[in-house]
Scaffold this active site. Structure first.
Site, short mmCIF file in Angstrom:
data_model
loop_
_atom_site.label_atom_id
_atom_site.label_comp_id
_atom_site.label_asym_id
_atom_site.label_seq_id
_atom_site.Cartn_x
_atom_site.Cartn_y
_atom_site.Cartn_z
N HIS A 63 0.81 -1.23 0.00
CA HIS A 63 0.00 0.00 0.00
C HIS A 63 0.84 1.27 0.00
CE1 HIS A 63 -3.72 -2.32 1.69
NE2 HIS A 63 -3.51 -2.53 0.42
N CYS A 99 8.37 19.43 -7.99
CA CYS A 99 9.07 18.15 -8.10
C CYS A 99 10.56 18.43 -8.25
CB CYS A 99 8.55 17.37 -9.32
SG CYS A 99 9.55 15.91 -9.68
P1 NAD Z 1 -7.09 -2.25 10.50
O1 NAD Z 1 -6.85 -1.00 11.29
O2 NAD Z 1 -8.28 -2.33 9.64
O3 NAD Z 1 -7.15 -3.47 11.51
C1 NAD Z 1 -6.19 -3.63 12.50
C2 NAD Z 1 -6.33 -5.02 13.06
O4 NAD Z 1 -5.28 -5.24 14.00
C3 NAD Z 1 -7.65 -5.29 13.78
O5 NAD Z 1 -8.18 -6.52 13.36
C4 NAD Z 1 -7.26 -5.34 15.27
O6 NAD Z 1 -8.05 -6.27 16.00
C5 NAD Z 1 -5.82 -5.82 15.17
N1 NAD Z 1 -4.96 -5.36 16.26
C6 NAD Z 1 -4.96 -4.14 16.86
N2 NAD Z 1 -3.99 -4.06 17.77
C7 NAD Z 1 -3.35 -5.27 17.76
C8 NAD Z 1 -2.26 -5.81 18.48
N3 NAD Z 1 -1.60 -5.11 19.41
N4 NAD Z 1 -1.87 -7.08 18.20
C9 NAD Z 1 -2.52 -7.83 17.27
N5 NAD Z 1 -3.56 -7.36 16.56
C10 NAD Z 1 -3.98 -6.10 16.80
O7 NAD Z 1 -5.76 -2.50 9.69
P2 NAD Z 1 -5.48 -3.18 8.29
O8 NAD Z 1 -6.23 -4.46 8.20
O9 NAD Z 1 -4.01 -3.19 8.17
O10 NAD Z 1 -6.08 -2.17 7.20
C11 NAD Z 1 -5.86 -0.78 7.34
C12 NAD Z 1 -5.32 -0.04 6.13
O11 NAD Z 1 -4.98 1.29 6.58
C13 NAD Z 1 -4.04 -0.64 5.62
O12 NAD Z 1 -4.22 -0.97 4.31
C14 NAD Z 1 -2.96 0.44 5.76
O13 NAD Z 1 -2.50 0.88 4.50
C15 NAD Z 1 -3.60 1.60 6.45
N6 NAD Z 1 -2.98 1.85 7.79
C16 NAD Z 1 -1.65 1.71 7.99
C17 NAD Z 1 -1.10 1.92 9.24
C18 NAD Z 1 0.39 1.75 9.44
O14 NAD Z 1 1.15 1.92 8.51
N7 NAD Z 1 0.86 1.37 10.64
C19 NAD Z 1 -1.91 2.30 10.31
C20 NAD Z 1 -3.27 2.45 10.09
C21 NAD Z 1 -3.81 2.23 8.83
#
Ligand code: NAD
Length: 238
Positions: A111, A138
């Site tokens: 992503h 740019c």
């Molecule tokens: P999501 O936020 O939809 O889901 C997060 C999942 O992680 C949930 O199912 C939750 O139960 C679980 N979770 C939360 N804390 C946890 C822990 N400590 N240990 C284990 N599991 C835990 O995330 P997604 O499915 O990755 O989709 C979100 C989209 O948003 C991604 O495609 C991403 O591009 C973006 N995003 C990225 C980040 C990042 O880069 N860290 C953060 C937020 C969103």
């Protein structure tokens, strides 16, 4: 894994992997991402209509990377990458850089990445640390107003799909960590791996997800505890 000398491993990670480092997940109870409705900040339409808001959102996310560190789950995955005897691919949906800061090399950001930007005019992708504005030129083609975060927004094609599909063709062990399983195509990888004959499908999450039924093993708990535990198990039994 008995009977397989060099099992192939694919790891899929989501926002739950970085949650304990202090990077908020996407789907909180309120359905907001850091107080924003996702459609306001993560779509090409949003960028066309309100580019200032989109830039502000990603500038804040990029700056926040300076305040967080990899946790034990990121480090354990690097240990797994380095010690695993078969092929290894870590596919992350995360746009933060915590895996590479822990030392990950066999990593694909499907992503995109907060620390990369793209010019819509000359199409070059470049590393980026500072803020991006609608007035930013740019550095390569010097066109103004064409720079965007190198993030895959809703409605756009994720990166590395061909390589990921190929890895799933021959995967033996599929591990899915901290993803809610609602964003496709990543949400379909477990089913794809199962249909290609993966022997073990392991999910680590705080709770049941929309895709839990596709896994042969489910470990409920925090990534910082469950991932190091799983890595030790995989490395001692394989
Ligand atoms: P999501 O936020 O939809 O889901 C997060 C999942 O992680 C949930 O199912 C939750 O139960 C679980 N979770 C939360 N804390 C946890 C822990 N400590 N240990 C284990 N599991 C835990 O995330 P997604 O499915 O990755 O989709 C979100 C989209 O948003 C991604 O495609 C991403 O591009 C973006 N995003 C990225 C980040 C990042 O880069 N860290 C953060 C937020 C969103």
């Amino acid at each position: 894994m008995a009977g397989l000398t060099h099992p192939n491993l694919v790891v899929l990670t989501g926002a739950g992997l970085s949650a304990e480092s202090g990077v908020p997940t996407f789907r909180g109870v309120d359905g907001l991402w850091e107080g924003y409705h996702i459609e306001e900040v993560a779509s090409p339409e949003a960028f066309r209509h309100t580019p200032e808001l989109v830039h502000r959102f990603y500038n804040l996310r990029r700056a926040a990377l300076h305040t967080v560190q990899p946790n034990s789950a990121h480090h354990a995955l690097v240990r797994l990458e380095q010690a695993w005897p078969g092929s290894f691919l870590h596919v992350t949906q995360n746009v933060d850089d915590l895996n590479e800061r822990a030392g990950a090399k066999k990593l694909r950001h499907m992503h995109g990445e907060l620390r990369k930007v793209r010019c819509l005019w000359c199409r070059n992708v470049m590393d980026w640390e500072s803020d991006l504005e609608v007035t930013t030129a740019c550095p390569i083609c010097e066109k103004v107003g064409k720079m965007r975060p190198d993030i895959v927004w809703f409605g756009e094609m994720p990166y590395y799909i061909e390589e990921i599909t190929q890895a799933l063709e021959t995967v033996d062990v599929f591990v899915c960590i901290g993803t809610s399983g609602v964003v496709y195509p990543a949400a379909g990888f477990a089913r794809q791996a199962a249909s290609k004959g993966a022997k073990r499908l392991i999910e680590i999450n705080l709770e049941s997800t929309d895709i839990s039924s596709h896994f042969t093993e489910r470990r409920q708990g925090t990534a910082s505890v469950e991932v190091p535990r799983l890595v030790e198990e995989l490395l001692t039994t394989t």
